[in-house]
Every structure is written in C-alpha cells, then in structure tokens.
Write a protein that holds these residues in place. Structure first.
Motif, PDB file in Angstrom:
ATOM      1  N   TYR A  81       3.295   6.603  -4.890  1.00 12.56           N
ATOM      2  CA  TYR A  81       3.600   6.423  -5.968  1.00 12.56           C
ATOM      3  C   TYR A  81       3.825   7.659  -6.464  1.00 12.56           C
ATOM      4  N   GLU A 133       7.447   2.878 -11.502  1.00 15.73           N
ATOM      5  CA  GLU A 133       7.224   2.996 -10.150  1.00 15.73           C
ATOM      6  C   GLU A 133       6.484   1.766  -9.422  1.00 15.73           C
ATOM      7  N   SER A 184      -0.562  -7.702   1.903  1.00 17.71           N
ATOM      8  CA  SER A 184       1.111  -7.697   1.594  1.00 17.71           C
ATOM      9  C   SER A 184       1.581  -6.657   1.071  1.00 17.71           C
ATOM     10  N   GLU A 185       0.754  -5.591   0.315  1.00 17.60           N
ATOM     11  CA  GLU A 185       1.473  -4.498  -0.403  1.00 17.60           C
ATOM     12  C   GLU A 185       2.020  -3.373   0.517  1.00 17.60           C
ATOM     13  N   MET A 186       3.225  -3.125   0.301  1.00 21.03           N
ATOM     14  CA  MET A 186       4.020  -2.296   1.223  1.00 21.03           C
ATOM     15  C   MET A 186       4.143  -1.118   0.699  1.00 21.03           C
ATOM     16  N   LYS A 187       4.133  -0.736  -0.665  1.00 24.21           N
ATOM     17  CA  LYS A 187       4.440   0.579  -1.054  1.00 24.21           C
ATOM     18  C   LYS A 187       3.084   1.334  -0.996  1.00 24.21           C
ATOM     19  N   LYS A 217      -1.427  -8.198  -7.394  1.00 26.09           N
ATOM     20  CA  LYS A 217      -0.606  -9.033  -6.493  1.00 26.09           C
ATOM     21  C   LYS A 217      -1.481 -10.071  -5.890  1.00 26.09           C
ATOM     22  N   GLY A 218      -2.575  -9.726  -5.317  1.00 23.74           N
ATOM     23  CA  GLY A 218      -3.233 -10.441  -4.684  1.00 23.74           C
ATOM     24  C   GLY A 218      -3.822 -11.885  -5.371  1.00 23.74           C
ATOM     25  N   ARG A 227       7.737 -10.733  -5.111  1.00 22.53           N
ATOM     26  CA  ARG A 227       7.769 -11.991  -5.186  1.00 22.53           C
ATOM     27  C   ARG A 227       7.672 -12.857  -6.419  1.00 22.53           C
ATOM     28  N   ARG A 254       1.607 -16.230   4.700  1.00 23.37           N
ATOM     29  CA  ARG A 254       2.697 -15.106   4.935  1.00 23.37           C
ATOM     30  C   ARG A 254       2.351 -14.322   5.997  1.00 23.37           C
ATOM     31  N   ILE A 285      -8.241 -10.331  -2.886  1.00 25.75           N
ATOM     32  CA  ILE A 285      -8.427  -8.853  -2.336  1.00 25.75           C
ATOM     33  C   ILE A 285      -7.834  -8.553  -0.962  1.00 25.75           C
ATOM     34  N   ASP A 301      -7.295   7.822   3.933  1.00 21.88           N
ATOM     35  CA  ASP A 301      -6.289   7.065   2.930  1.00 21.88           C
ATOM     36  C   ASP A 301      -6.898   5.816   2.793  1.00 21.88           C
ATOM     37  N   SER A 302      -8.200   5.752   2.029  1.00 18.98           N
ATOM     38  CA  SER A 302      -8.923   4.614   1.827  1.00 18.98           C
ATOM     39  C   SER A 302      -9.005   4.309   0.277  1.00 18.98           C
ATOM     40  N   GLU A 303      -9.125   3.028  -0.153  1.00 16.22           N
ATOM     41  CA  GLU A 303      -9.569   2.423  -1.344  1.00 16.22           C
ATOM     42  C   GLU A 303     -10.824   1.835  -1.409  1.00 16.22           C
ATOM     43  N   LYS A 312      -5.660 -10.421   0.914  1.00 16.59           N
ATOM     44  CA  LYS A 312      -4.010 -10.532   0.807  1.00 16.59           C
ATOM     45  C   LYS A 312      -3.449  -9.631   0.132  1.00 16.59           C
ATOM     46  N   GLY A 313      -3.856  -9.275  -0.993  1.00 14.87           N
ATOM     47  CA  GLY A 313      -3.319  -8.216  -1.707  1.00 14.87           C
ATOM     48  C   GLY A 313      -2.882  -6.938  -1.180  1.00 14.87           C
ATOM     49  N   PHE A 314      -4.127  -6.377  -0.453  1.00 17.70           N
ATOM     50  CA  PHE A 314      -3.922  -5.111   0.373  1.00 17.70           C
ATOM     51  C   PHE A 314      -3.024  -5.356   1.568  1.00 17.70           C
ATOM     52  N   SER A 362      -2.320  -4.051  -5.448  1.00 15.54           N
ATOM     53  CA  SER A 362      -2.969  -4.718  -4.445  1.00 15.54           C
ATOM     54  C   SER A 362      -3.662  -6.147  -5.116  1.00 15.54           C
ATOM     55  N   ILE A 363      -4.579  -5.354  -5.909  1.00 14.66           N
ATOM     56  CA  ILE A 363      -5.651  -6.399  -6.529  1.00 14.66           C
ATOM     57  C   ILE A 363      -4.696  -7.152  -7.558  1.00 14.66           C
ATOM     58  N   PRO A 415      -3.014   3.773  -8.070  1.00 11.27           N
ATOM     59  CA  PRO A 415      -1.729   2.887  -8.161  1.00 11.27           C
ATOM     60  C   PRO A 415      -1.543   1.600  -7.080  1.00 11.27           C
ATOM     61  N   ARG A 416      -1.919   2.099  -5.836  1.00 14.44           N
ATOM     62  CA  ARG A 416      -1.937   1.166  -4.657  1.00 14.44           C
ATOM     63  C   ARG A 416      -2.936   0.070  -4.777  1.00 14.44           C
ATOM     64  N   LEU A 417      -4.020   0.469  -5.089  1.00  8.76           N
ATOM     65  CA  LEU A 417      -5.332  -0.432  -5.499  1.00  8.76           C
ATOM     66  C   LEU A 417      -4.946  -1.234  -6.410  1.00  8.76           C
ATOM     67  N   PRO A 439      -3.875   3.166   6.252  1.00  6.84           N
ATOM     68  CA  PRO A 439      -4.269   2.824   4.721  1.00  6.84           C
ATOM     69  C   PRO A 439      -5.526   1.929   5.129  1.00  6.84           C
ATOM     70  N   THR A 440      -6.639   2.040   4.191  1.00  7.42           N
ATOM     71  CA  THR A 440      -7.832   1.434   4.609  1.00  7.42           C
ATOM     72  C   THR A 440      -8.463   1.096   3.099  1.00  7.42           C
TER      73      THR A 440
END
Lengths: 270, 270, 270, 270
Positions: free
Chosen positions: C268, D37, C262-265, D258-259, D45, C45, C256, C232-234, C258-260, D255-256, D250-252, C206-207
């Motif tokens: 929250y 949320e 692809s995530e757009m949102k 969906k990944g 997807r 993708r 991990i 702005d890190s995880e 691809k998940g990060f 990501s995890i 929430p974002r992490l 976003p990191t």
C-alpha cells in the motif's frame, strides 16, 4: 526554602518529616505545591524532600534554552548539600526522566528508584506532542485544551467533569501568565534529544516502574521497555488510569510508592 | 499455637510482631509455613497473624465434606479471641474467597480488605478444574502436574526450571501423603457453590484487589468484577505474573501489601 | 481419501471446492471431522485441503515415538502430490507448530502462513502440561478434566455449560478408547524439544498471527514473539476467547482466516 | 459523481465494482480520496460505495452548525437512490458514529455493520479534545500538531518519521485553507451531544467491532462497550496500532474488513 546554586540561580525546596530520605522529582507542569495533599502520608516515616526544578514553581526562572543536564546538576548540588544519605528517588513523567539520568550519573546517591509514567526517550512522536503544546501557548484555553485532556484518562476526565471544570478555572489564569508559559516552553524543549535506551542496563538499584492503561503521554510500552532493560526492577500496571496517576488514584499512588520505599527485604529464598 | 474451637477441633496459628493486626488467609495448598520468608517484612510494623485453615498445615483435619462456612466460623472464633481490633485482612485465592465472605459477615471486624488473585464465585469452569485436581490425587506426580504448572506463569515456570524441579522433589512426597491429599480434596470441594457476586456492593471497607496477567486459575476478569462491584476498591494488574504472585514477585508482593495496609489517609482533596 | 506415504503408512485427507489451495493443519486433539461446520465457508473460494496427521482421525496410527519431523515429511509427501501450487497454510496450536516448520523447510510451497494460537517452542512449562495430559490417560474423565477446561476460556466454558456437558458425553468414550489415547500420548510427546525461536527471521511469506486473551495453552506472549520475529507478519488479539478460537468464535474465526487468505494486495502506497 | 439532495446540497460519491454493496463512511478528516489505495481490494467482490459527507472532500460545504442528523439523512437519501439492497456498512471513527445511528434508524437498509475505532458517545473528554482541535485552527502547524500525532500510535509515528514528515508537508497547505478548516470545525462540532449508549441493544445485524491498543481518540473501552451492548457482535483488538488502523496496518485492515463482509455463514452448530 531557597538553595543557591553555584550558577547563582535559586532552587526552592521543602523538607518534611524524618527518616530515610524520599525525594520527589515533579512532572513538567507540577511544582512542590502540587504535592500538598501528599505531604502528610509521604512524610510519615520518611524525610520527604520536595523540589521545584528550575523554571518550576518557586525556583528561579531561566532565560534561554537548556537541556535536562541543567536540571540534573541543579538537583545534584542541592541534594549533596541537604543529605548525605542515598535517597529513595521518585520521579513522574518529566521528573522520572530526570530521575533515571540522575541515577545513571550518581548511582551511589540513589538507594531506590521509583518511576511513574516515565519513558526512556523523547520519541519523535513525543517531540511533536511537545511542539503542539508550545504552539498552543498563545491562548490560555488553547493551552489547557491541548495539554490537560491528554494527561487524564478519558474515563476519569468524563466522570469527574465538575472537578475538571474547576481545575480549568484555576489553570486558565496560570496559562495566561507569560512568565509561567515561557518557563513551560523551556521545560518542554529541554526534553528534546533525551534518550537513555542504551544505558538502562547500567542501573542496579531496586527500581519500581509504574504505568497506566490510558496513559496517552508515556504509553505502557515505554514502561515495559524500562522494565525489560533495568536489571533489578518491578513493574506495575494500573488499569483505567491516565498519565496523572497521583490525581486519578491518589490512595493507590501513595500505597504503591510508600510500600516500595519502606520495603527493606530484597532477597527471598523461596 | 493451638486454639480450640467450640467444635473441639484445633486451629494452628502464629502471631508475630506488634502493631495494627494483619491477618493472612492462605491459598488452598498453603499453610502458615508457606509464609516463612515473609514473616520478617510483614511483621515489621504489624501484628502478623498467620492461620492454618481446618485441613491445612498444623490445624486439625476434618473427616467429611464441608463448605466455606466452616472455615469462616472457625477463623471468626479464633480472631475474636486473639484480637479486639478490626484487622487488615489479606487473602489469596481460596483465602481471598474466605476473606470476602468474612468481611461480608463481620464487617466491623475488618478494617481493610486485601484480595490477591481472588474471584467472586466458583464458576462451572473452576469447579471442573477442581475436579481435575481431585481426579489426579491417586498419583503424586499426576497431582503435581495437574496443579502446579497451572499456578505459575509459563514464563516464570520456564525461566526458573531448576527451582521448579526442586519444588517438585519437595512436593511429591507431600502429594503422596494420603492425609494431606484427603484434606486437599475436602478443601477443593468446599469451594463448590461459592458465589458472592450479588453481595459485593455491601462491602464498604477500603479494599485492594490485585490480579495478574497470566493467572490461569482466577483470570483477571474476576478481579475486574470485584473492583467494579466493591465500592471503595483499588485495582492493580501485575504483568507477566501467574496465580502465585507472592512466589513469582515476592518483593513486589510485600511492597504492595504493606503499602496498602500502612496507608492511613483515605481522602484526598485535590 | 487415502494417500500412501513412502513409509507405507496411510494419510487421510479431504479436498473440497476449487481455487487457491487452503490447507488446514489440525490442533492435537482434532481431526478432519472437527472442521465439518467450516468446510462450507472455507471452500467457497478455495480448494480446501483437510488432513489428518499420522495418529489423528482416519490416518494410520504409529506404534512408537517420533518427532514433528515425521508429520512435516508426511504432509509434504501428500501436498507435493495433490497440488503443484504454493498453498495458503493454516495451522492451529500443534498444527501451527508443524506449519511454521513446514514453511521453514519448504518456503516455495507456502504462499501465506496463518497461525492461530501457536508458539515457537515447547517450553519447559508446556512440556509439563503435556506430561499432565499423559498422566491422566488412565481414566477418561481425568483426561477430559485435565485437558478440556484448559483449552476453553473460563467465560465460554461457564456460559456454555450445557454445550460443554454434551461435549463431555461425546468425548468420554473417545478418551476411553485405548487406541485414541495411545495416539494422543505419541502426538503430545512428539512436541518435546520443538524450538524454532532462532529461525523465524528466515520466513518471508505474508503471515497472520492470531492469539487470544484467555489462551492458557499458548499464552499471548508466544504470539507476540512470533510477530516480533517473522518479518512480514500481522498480529490480531481476540478478547475474551480461549485457546480454541474456532469453537468459541466460529464466525470471527472464519472471517479472519478467509479475509487474510483472499487478500491479494500486499503493498500500500499511502 | 454528484447526487443532489432534497435540500439542494450536493453529495459526492463513487461506485466501484460489482456485487454486494459495501459502503464506507469516512473518518472526520478523510474523504473519498483517502481510500485510493483501498479501492482495488475493496471492490474486487463488492460494489464499493464511497461517499463524502457534507463538508467533506468534494461534497458541498455547509454554512452553519448542524448535528449528525444532517449527515445521516443525507447519506440515506443517496443510498436509497443508488441501491435497493441492504448494504454492508463500514464506518471508522466519525463515520462509525454515523453508521451506528444509520443502522438504528434504517435497520432494514443495513445487512452488516463494521465499526472501526468507534465510540457510542461523544464523552465530555472527547468534546474537549474536539475543542482543542477547533482552538488550533488559526495556524496550520498548530492544527497539524494538535490533531495528527493524536491519531497515530506513538510507535508508528516514530518508526515512520519520514512518512509523517511528508504527510505534514501535504497537510499543512490543506490546514491553511480556510474553507477546509471551517468545514472541519462544523464536522467536529456536529458530534457534540452524540450518545447512543442506551440504544445499542436495538441493533441486531451481524456487527464487527475493531479497536486498537494505542487508539487515543476512541480508546478500547469504547469498543468493549459497543461489543457488550450490541447483540450479534464480534470484537477484535489490534495490538500496537493507533486510531488510524487503515494507515498503520493497511493489509490487516483490508483483510479483516473483507473477511467479515464476505462471510455468509452465521450459524455454526458445533
């Protein structure tokens, strides 16, 4: 033994053995009686001084709210009377909080500081945990269930089910004793507002900090914070233990405590 | 002092102080001389027995390959001669491996076992690490760079840059000494095939196991394995230290070791 | 494909798939070829952009020493040419260091930053580790033994002995190739002096930061440092893995990453 | 939407988006509304299927005690009706426990299993924690204080004081609603006796297990246990988070999740 404070209130304390003084500041739910099994090993080479804080064990009960200050000054009066040597000061949890503040206020009276399962503040989270405890005081079993499982590691609690069940039997009547429970509420509330995060760098006595993997009351980042900010400190992490290290790992607890207290050499030229 | 083995080879050892014997089994690159700063505190209340293994320090050098067996039997001959008491046996790394096997073979001669940074096997990984060390023996600086940074935590090594640089100056001539280097190769190779994973449950003396967060030679899962399989064991984790705990945290090292050795009470009725 | 830099040097790169660009900056010993098994899932993708740094894989070799700057500007020239979109920039180890600096210098060109096994500095310790690598370049097996076991977790290395042995067979000829080895020395030396500890707070994309329990090259406190200082890190910690997460846990690595990406949102409202 | 079970009871569920099904099994105190949320990102997807267990949200209430079985069979009836594809099954905490058992009983219906903050048993300790919850049901604030601080990490709870205080305001009326509270008691009690420790090896779908450093309800050793016993599993550890990862990170979390769900490649030939 009884010691009468200038306020007229009486503190209960015990002295065992001879040598360099080792003072114990109890956790919140403990008393001098909690250390029965530890008196032998801890007084072998030290003058062991056990103290019940006000509202603990055989010390006098208070009637209204107070802050940590009250306890700090009470034990100060007592210790100034019973020894003229700087002491090895060990505190656990609530006792660790009093110990840190005692060392900040009376540094010359403290030779070494040993802090098990201690934090540098009562965080908002810990305050709400304290409120949960207070809310459960109406029912002995509620009080047991809200406080005790929280204090042990899930591993220990589950593997020692029979021991925990016996402990429940012993504790339920105590938790049904209105005098005990009102004292517990005052002790719990006395910690609100506690915060020495900015003052830790003033401490300069040798300090040992011990934390545990499954400590759910004073989680390990609190001990990391203490270690990062107290100049002359050492840090130990006990895997698989909860908040009550001395009950889950009694031999290890005694070994670590005595080892640090007995050690005289502080400078190594390597 | 010199002790002549039945093989004719001589072991160098030292005895300091009086009391319950405390025997030290060195790490691979160490010798009795490495403990200079520790002799004082460790012999305060114990008869401290330091030993150079064959191929270490002032003991005789070997000429061909051998296994751990050789070292175990050599120290056995010596200890049987110099003491008739069961000893507190402390080993670190290589010394810990010999200590575990000594305790398995001569359980009656071991009162307590203290294992710092020890594993129950020479894994394939550790074998290749040993091969890296051997491959670097042609050049003192290569040997230093391949072994020493690996032994300290990155934190300590970086924060104590000056001390590490001095250490480098001291070590380079030693690492250029062909006799020393050939001995190091034999010591390293003697660990190949070591594996007591299935025998740990036979041990029943009080055992203390200590590991460190940044131990890159015997990583912490090895100490967890020891603790999971030795019946009467306690486990400590030292945050922010590397493999050489006694150099990175000397006071903590001495406290923990002495505390466990001096502790007599083993059963707590709580 | 070849891209000619303004300096005349050529960079090799590959583009696979369509979508939001995902750029990979290799670890030091890697090349575009290292990602063969990952091209499929990572280009499903995204427009996957693989690049060999100068001195890596099919890119041109340099002849003298340089710093990270050279690589940063080289990949900048290339990326400015091949895409006009801000990219998802993933770097591992050496590639992570270049990625952090690229994001600091060209923030508008970076949409998200994904750092696996990365540190914010070449510490004195890591510099000496690099020197150990360089010292071992005279002998392919020495080079293998000094670098490779260090890069994997002891667990993985031991459990996958056969795979490691095959890898050794493949790597030894490469490590005997003088051109490859001279490039490795230059790449290793290019990291000396790297230090962005004080600049991390400038980053605001976003990191995602990923570290591993048994990472012996960029130990976990380095990723904690990155996470503590990048706004702005995880942070993710992978238990039981070593430095080369993508080889030890390939599926988890891809998930991990691809998940990060692809995530757009990002916001929250909970 | 409503689905009528063969028992006559109605389950509430929602379906959002298209694609490979992703089913969410709620934590004990949650409902479909808790995911508001997350619906957007999780249905991008995938066909997202949210379900209220019996006694949760808009599903029917029960009147007497039951075991996990009831929930497993209820969601089985629903899922068999709404999809004929094997699903990606995600559960958190209580939902994770139901998910594990669902996968054991209907392996062909589960494509992938994703378990956040899940354990393989209701230990004696967790049972007593559940009893603490039940004991606090008489008073909304007691219930809040006994459950909620336990569910978040002390760090998050303290740093997000305002958010927690708003949450308290929202939750207190709910915790004062007798219908809700009676349902909570039944849900809590339904977990007593849960133990799949010996059956985990039967699972063979790709499984992701996620735990958190300050998870005080299902501490990390529980996720290690799952990972050690489920064949095809991956393990992630989230530093500085508590039990409620989806609220703290929430974002992490997204990501995890969906990944892992989106990743198709399972075999890497490296």
């Amino acid at each position: 033994m009884q010691f009468t404070l200038s306020s007229g209130k009486k503190l209960y304390y015990e002295m065992h053995g001879k040598g360099d003084p080792l003072v114990i500041f109890n956790g919140i739910m403990m008393s001098t009686a909690s250390w029965k099994e530890f008196v032998g090993p801890l007084s072998e080479r030290n003058q062991l001084i056990l103290i019940d804080f006000l509202d603990q064990g055989q010390s006098d009960k208070m009637s209204g709210p107070y802050r940590h200050d009250l306890q700090i000054e009470a034990v100060r009066e007592l210790l100034a009377e019973v020894t003229d040597k700087p002491v090895n000061l060990f505190g656990i949890s609530y006792g660790g909080e009093i110990a840190v503040q005692y060392a900040l206020r009376y540094p010359a009276a403290v030779k070494k500081l040993i802090l098990f399962n201690t934090s540098a503040e009562t965080s908002y989270w810990l305050e709400e945990v304290g409120n949960a405890w207070n809310k459960a005081t109406h029912d002995p079993e509620a009080y047991y269930l809200t406080t005790i499982p929280f204090i042990y590691s899930p591993l220990f609690f589950t593997e020692n089910r029979e021991w925990m069940e016996k402990r429940k039997e012993i504790l339920l009547p105590l938790f049904g004793d209105e005098t005990f429970i009102q004292a517990m509420i005052r002790l719990t509330d006395s910690s609100v507002g506690y915060d020495v995060k900015d003052r830790l760098s003033e401490l300069d006595m040798p300090t040992l900090i011990v934390g545990a993997q499954y400590d759910f009351v004073t989680p390990f980042y609190q001990q990391e914070y203490l270690n990062d900010h107290i100049k002359d400190s050492e840090l130990i992490y006990v895997p698989k233990s909860g908040h009550a290290i001395m009950y889950e790992k009694p031999r290890l607890f005694v070994s670590i405590l005595k080892g640090f207290v007995s050690e005289m050499k502080t400078t190594y030229v390597l």
